[in-house]
Design a protein around this motif. Structure first.
Motif, short mmCIF file in Angstrom:
data_model
loop_
_atom_site.label_atom_id
_atom_site.label_comp_id
_atom_site.label_asym_id
_atom_site.label_seq_id
_atom_site.Cartn_x
_atom_site.Cartn_y
_atom_site.Cartn_z
N GLY A 266 0.79 -1.23 0.00
CA GLY A 266 0.00 0.00 0.00
C GLY A 266 0.81 1.27 0.00
N CYS A 267 1.98 1.28 -0.66
CA CYS A 267 2.83 2.47 -0.70
C CYS A 267 2.66 3.28 -1.98
N GLY A 268 1.78 2.83 -2.87
CA GLY A 268 1.60 3.55 -4.13
C GLY A 268 2.79 3.45 -5.06
N LEU A 269 3.52 2.38 -4.97
CA LEU A 269 4.71 2.21 -5.81
C LEU A 269 4.33 2.12 -7.29
N GLN A 270 5.11 2.78 -8.13
CA GLN A 270 4.87 2.77 -9.58
C GLN A 270 6.12 2.25 -10.28
N GLY A 271 6.27 0.95 -10.25
CA GLY A 271 7.44 0.34 -10.87
C GLY A 271 8.63 0.33 -9.94
N LEU A 272 9.49 -0.64 -10.14
CA LEU A 272 10.67 -0.79 -9.29
C LEU A 272 11.90 -0.92 -10.19
N GLY A 273 12.20 0.12 -10.94
CA GLY A 273 13.32 0.07 -11.86
C GLY A 273 14.66 0.25 -11.17
N ASN A 274 15.73 0.03 -11.93
CA ASN A 274 17.11 0.28 -11.49
C ASN A 274 17.51 -0.51 -10.25
N ARG A 275 16.97 -1.69 -10.09
CA ARG A 275 17.42 -2.68 -9.11
C ARG A 275 17.51 -2.13 -7.69
N PRO A 276 16.38 -1.76 -7.08
CA PRO A 276 16.41 -1.19 -5.72
C PRO A 276 16.76 -2.20 -4.63
N PHE A 277 16.72 -3.51 -4.94
CA PHE A 277 17.02 -4.53 -3.94
C PHE A 277 18.43 -5.08 -4.08
N GLN A 278 19.24 -4.45 -4.87
CA GLN A 278 20.59 -4.95 -5.12
C GLN A 278 21.39 -4.96 -3.82
N GLY A 279 22.06 -6.08 -3.57
CA GLY A 279 22.89 -6.20 -2.38
C GLY A 279 22.16 -6.62 -1.13
N THR A 280 20.85 -6.95 -1.23
CA THR A 280 20.09 -7.42 -0.07
C THR A 280 19.95 -8.94 -0.14
N SER A 281 19.47 -9.50 0.94
CA SER A 281 19.22 -10.95 1.01
C SER A 281 17.76 -11.20 1.40
N LEU A 282 16.86 -10.51 0.73
CA LEU A 282 15.46 -10.58 1.09
C LEU A 282 14.91 -11.99 0.95
N MET A 283 14.21 -12.44 2.00
CA MET A 283 13.52 -13.72 1.99
C MET A 283 12.01 -13.54 1.94
N HIS A 284 11.51 -12.45 2.55
CA HIS A 284 10.08 -12.15 2.57
C HIS A 284 9.88 -10.76 1.99
N LEU A 285 9.05 -10.66 0.95
CA LEU A 285 8.78 -9.37 0.31
C LEU A 285 7.29 -9.22 0.09
N ASP A 286 6.71 -8.14 0.63
CA ASP A 286 5.27 -7.87 0.50
C ASP A 286 5.09 -6.60 -0.34
N LEU A 287 4.57 -6.77 -1.55
CA LEU A 287 4.30 -5.65 -2.45
C LEU A 287 2.80 -5.49 -2.70
N SER A 288 1.99 -6.08 -1.87
CA SER A 288 0.55 -6.08 -2.09
C SER A 288 -0.03 -4.67 -2.03
N ASP A 289 -1.19 -4.52 -2.67
CA ASP A 289 -1.94 -3.26 -2.69
C ASP A 289 -1.15 -2.12 -3.33
#
Length: 674
Positions: free
Chosen positions: A453-476
């Motif tokens: 629910g953050c109103g995200l409009q696309g996730l370009g340019n690799r914003p998760f680079q260098g992380t080790s995310l196991m759980h990701l919630d992009l709903s709403d």
């Protein structure tokens, strides 16, 4: 070894003549519809459970045959009377549970019976409709008691006469009564360590001075003030629960204590060092008028010094959620160097500032969710801020960014919840990185991230680079899947849980085949009109497909790797076709697969909505016609026509045979007999 142990247990259990069950020296007669204690049980019984029966009277001779009894439970019977001599043969009885009976009817005779138990350590009288006077009579001669429960009775007022002789008492439970006043009721309980007065009607606690108490639970009352006696004595208090009351101010705590857990959730508390208009109340005093009998005392306290400067150096947990806190006083957190869990969610905070003066070096969990935060201030110097923070909840605020470099100081952060803020991730596609955003690139310890629910409009340019995310919630986030989806490549090796609920996902928008580590996927609330084929190769444990537009699942869904690995599958609220349910039948046969919303799954046939597990025969017949082999159907339809034409030809031939032969003979001059 396991087999041997099991055989010994089977041998230990036995049925007694009264229908009870015996294991070693424990006799269980629960729910046997007994109206009295059986007289044919084993004489060496040490623990006897008679719960959920209909016993009304415990007679003088009821326990004569069980002299070794040390634990007796008569919970939820109809017990009205315990005769005075009932326990004369039970001198070893230590634990007695009489919960949920009718002991108020003959409490004086029952008290005489209890007085014959010199070794009694634990007594439970909860739910017996007892008044304070009845309780006083029942426990008058029980000086050996260490634990007493009189919860769920009708006690209204406590004074010094009720628990006079309970000098060995360690634990007292008074919850869920109607107590509105306490007058020196616990002063004689010098060894009392745990006191529970939750769910009563206490309006205040003034003059608290039980220095020996370790745990005090006064939650769910109507307390507006909590004031400790002015004393330099060391209080043993470790846990204080004042949650769900009406506290107006931070409680006045002991100057010296061992307090490690302070629960202040759901009150009306605020701080008044400064008002929102900038006015200072630091030197304002408040006078309390305390009336005790014919004497009246006036206690003067300074709102700030006395209320907020107790010794909190040992505090580990502070829960101030669901209050009216709009700001914390200066140096408030600096008093809590041992704090590990701080909950300030559901308040009125507009800003929260951290600096090296309030390092909170031990803090592992910080919850600032559901406030009105527009600013999170961090004064960064040479020292670390929140160096041990692991869980940071900032959900449901008005944040647009986080301070640059904040995660360079939180070297152990694992969980970050930014859901329902208007934030973007750095760098934003097509825009300068100088715009407000949240930079999590390179935060190697981060494993759980919520951006729902953050109103995200696309996730370009690799914003998760260098992380080790196991759980990701992009709903709403309705437009989060627009544009380049290259960000998924940085999560291929680690991502295990992904939520894309309500993200306008279409069937071909995302290729999931590379996410080999994924075990849980939420695709609910989207517009899937076909099952994404890229899911077939995954080995998910849980998949949520609710609230989509799926008419069917692939017929081989149970045979592909996905179907063999799934253990949980949500399917309801899709317009399935009742005539293409082969996949549903296959799922019913899949071993280990659970469909939690099975009863909510429906299919459509014409204008009817039906359960796929109980289709009427007319519907089944209609479906057979709709799904029959068309070639076979055409053959069946054409066969009668062909046969008709063949018969007609034969008939015509026979009728015209003689004329045809004559015509042939005339034309070719060949004679033949008729």
């Amino acid at each position: 070894l396991a087999v041997g142990w099991g055989s010994r247990m089977d041998a230990a259990w036995a049925s007694s003549p009264g229908g009870c069950e015996l294991v070693q020296s424990i006799m269980d007669c629960t729910g046997r519809r007994l109206s009295s204690i059986p007289g044919n049980l084993r004489g060496d019984t040490k623990e006897l459970f008679l719960d959920h029966n209909t016993i009304q009277v415990l007679g003088n001779a009821s326990l004569l045959l069980y002299p070794q009894l040390w634990h007796l439970s008569l919970t939820r019977n109809r017990l009205e009377l315990i005769e005075p001599g009932a326990f004369l043969s039970s001198q070893s009885l230590q634990v007695l549970s009489l919960t949920d009976n009718l002991l108020f009817t003959n409490y004086s005779l029952t008290a005489a019976a209890l007085s014959a138990l010199p070794a009694l350590r634990m007594l439970d009288l909860a739910g017996n409709q007892l008044t304070e006077d009845m309780v006083s009579v029942l426990v008058r001669n029980l000086s050996s008691l260490k634990s007493l429960s009189v919860a769920r009775n009708v006690i209204m007022r406590l004074d010094s006469s009720i628990f006079t002789n309970l000098t060995q008492l360690l634990e007292l439970n008074l919850e869920k009564n109607y107590i509105f006043e306490i007058d020196n009721a616990f002063e004689g309980l010098q060894r009392l360590q745990r006191l529970n007065i939750a769910y009563n009607y206490l309006p205040c606690l003034v003059g608290f001075g039980l220095t020996q108490l370790r745990v005090l639970n006064v939650s769910n009352n109507v307390i507006e003030w909590f004031l400790t006696l002015e004393s330099d004595d060391l209080f043993e208090l470790e846990v204080l629960d004042l949650s769900h009351n009406r506290l107006l101010f931070f409680p006045v705590l002991p100057r010296q204590s061992k307090l490690h857990s302070l629960l202040l959730q759901d009150n009306r508390m605020s701080f008044y060092q400064r008002l929102p208009n900038g006015t200072s109340l630091a030197n304002v005093t408040v006078q309390f008028l305390i009336t005790d009998g014919n004497s009246t005392n006036i206690t003067t306290v300074r709102l700030w010094d006395d209320l907020c400067h107790s010794n909190l150096s040992s505090l580990h947990l502070l829960d101030m959620s669901q209050n009216q806190v709009w700001g914390l006083p200066d140096d408030f957190l600096a008093q809590m160097p041992s704090l590990t869990h701080l909950k300030l969610n559901q308040n009125c905070l507009e800003a929260f500032h951290l600096s090296e003066e309030d390092p909170l070096a031990m803090l592992t969990e910080l919850d600032l969710s559901q406030n009105q935060l527009v600013e999170l201030g961090v004064k960064v110097g040479i020292g670390d801020i929140l160096p041990n923070l692991q869980l940071f909840n900032l959900s449901t605020n008005r944040l647009q960014a986080l301070p640059p470099g904040i995660f360079t100081h939180t070297r152990k952060i694992t969980t970050l919840d930014l859901s329902r803020n208007r934030v973007d991730l750095c760098p934003q596609p097509g825009e300068a990185e100088s715009l407000p955003c949240v930079d999590i690139r390179g935060v190697e310890t981060l494993t759980h991230l919520s951006l729902a629910g953050c109103g995200l409009q696309g996730l370009g340019n690799r914003p998760f680079q260098g992380t080790s995310l196991m759980h990701l919630d992009l709903s709403d986030n309705r437009q989060v899947l627009s544009g380049d989806l290259g960000w998924l490549q940085d999560l291929v090796l680690t991502l295990q849980v992904l939520s894309l609920r309500n993200t306008s996902l279409s069937s071909t928008a995302v290729d999931f085949s590379a996410l080999n580590s994924l075990v849980r996927l939420d695709l609910s609330g989207n517009s899937l009109a076909a099952f994404p084929s890229s899911l077939g190769s995954l080995r998910l444990r849980s998949l949520d497909l609710r609230d989509n537009c799926l008419p069917a699942l692939p017929p081989d869904v149970a045979q592909v790797p996905l179907g063999r690995s799934l253990r949980e599958l949500y399917l309801s609220r899709n317009p399935y076709n009742c005539c293409t349910l082969g996949w549903w039948d296959a799922l019913q046969q899949a071993e280990g697969l659970h469909v939690p919303d099975r009863r909510e799954v429906t299919c459509s046939h014409g204008s009817r909505t039906l359960s796929p597990g109980a289709l009427p025969e007319p519907v089944l017949q209609s479906c057979r016609w709709q799904t029959a082999d068309l070639a076979l159907l055409y053959l069946v339809l054409a066969l009668p026509t062909c046969l008709t034409l063949l018969v007609a030809f034969v008939v015509v031939f026979l009728m015209l045979k003689e004329k045809l032969l004559k015509m042939v003979k005339t034309r070719y001059g060949v004679s033949s007999p008729y």
